[in-house]
Design a protein around this motif. Structure first.
Motif, short mmCIF file in Angstrom:
data_model
loop_
_atom_site.label_atom_id
_atom_site.label_comp_id
_atom_site.label_asym_id
_atom_site.label_seq_id
_atom_site.Cartn_x
_atom_site.Cartn_y
_atom_site.Cartn_z
N SER A 215 -34.94 -20.16 -5.31
CA SER A 215 -34.86 -21.27 -6.45
C SER A 215 -35.19 -20.92 -7.89
CB SER A 215 -35.59 -22.31 -5.95
OG SER A 215 -37.20 -22.03 -6.01
N ALA A 216 -35.44 -19.53 -8.00
CA ALA A 216 -35.95 -19.02 -9.41
C ALA A 216 -34.66 -18.94 -10.50
CB ALA A 216 -36.77 -17.59 -9.35
N GLY B 262 -40.70 -19.27 -12.49
CA GLY B 262 -40.51 -19.19 -11.13
C GLY B 262 -40.27 -17.86 -10.35
#
Length: 126
Positions: A105-106, A112
């Motif tokens: 999801s970064a 992130g």
């Protein structure tokens, strides 16, 4: 724990090219999103490029607008290595370049990413 080590920085004239490498050790990180960030003196860290492996020959990449068409991110899964090919370099590209790894999801925010290298210096002269 993942250790990231960058290399390939140096001094280059405007219009020249450099290729940065980031090697991960400690464990395989094929499932991680890998990214490059940079930070110049007096400025905040900024996103440069991001790559995610989709399996097989499928890769997903994203770039900051400032480097689109000039930089290319790639990775060699078997070697746990991420690259940043930098062409048509400009003085404003001068910065300490960091590679980073994070979860799927970064995105473009540095928060992130869980793992960071120590950085490699890129200096572009005019």
């Amino acid at each position: 724990q993942v250790q990231l080590i960058e290399s390939g920085g140096g001094l280059v004239q405007a219009g020249g090219s450099l290729r940065l490498s980031c090697v991960a050790s400690g464990r395989a990180f094929s499932a991680y999103v890998a990214a490059w960030f940079r930070q110049a003196p007096g400025k905040e860290r900024e996103f440069v490029a991001r790559i995610r492996w989709g399996g097989g020959s499928v890769y997903y990449v994203d770039y900051a607008d400032s480097v689109k068409g000039r930089f290319a991110i790639s990775r060699d899964i078997a070697k746990n290595t991420v690259y940043l090919q930098m062409n048509s370099l400009k003085p404003e590209d001068t910065a300490l370049y960091y590679c980073a790894a994070g979860s799927a999801s970064a995105g473009s925010a540095s928060s992130g990413y869980d793992y960071w290298g120590q950085g490699t210096q890129v200096t572009v002269s005019s």
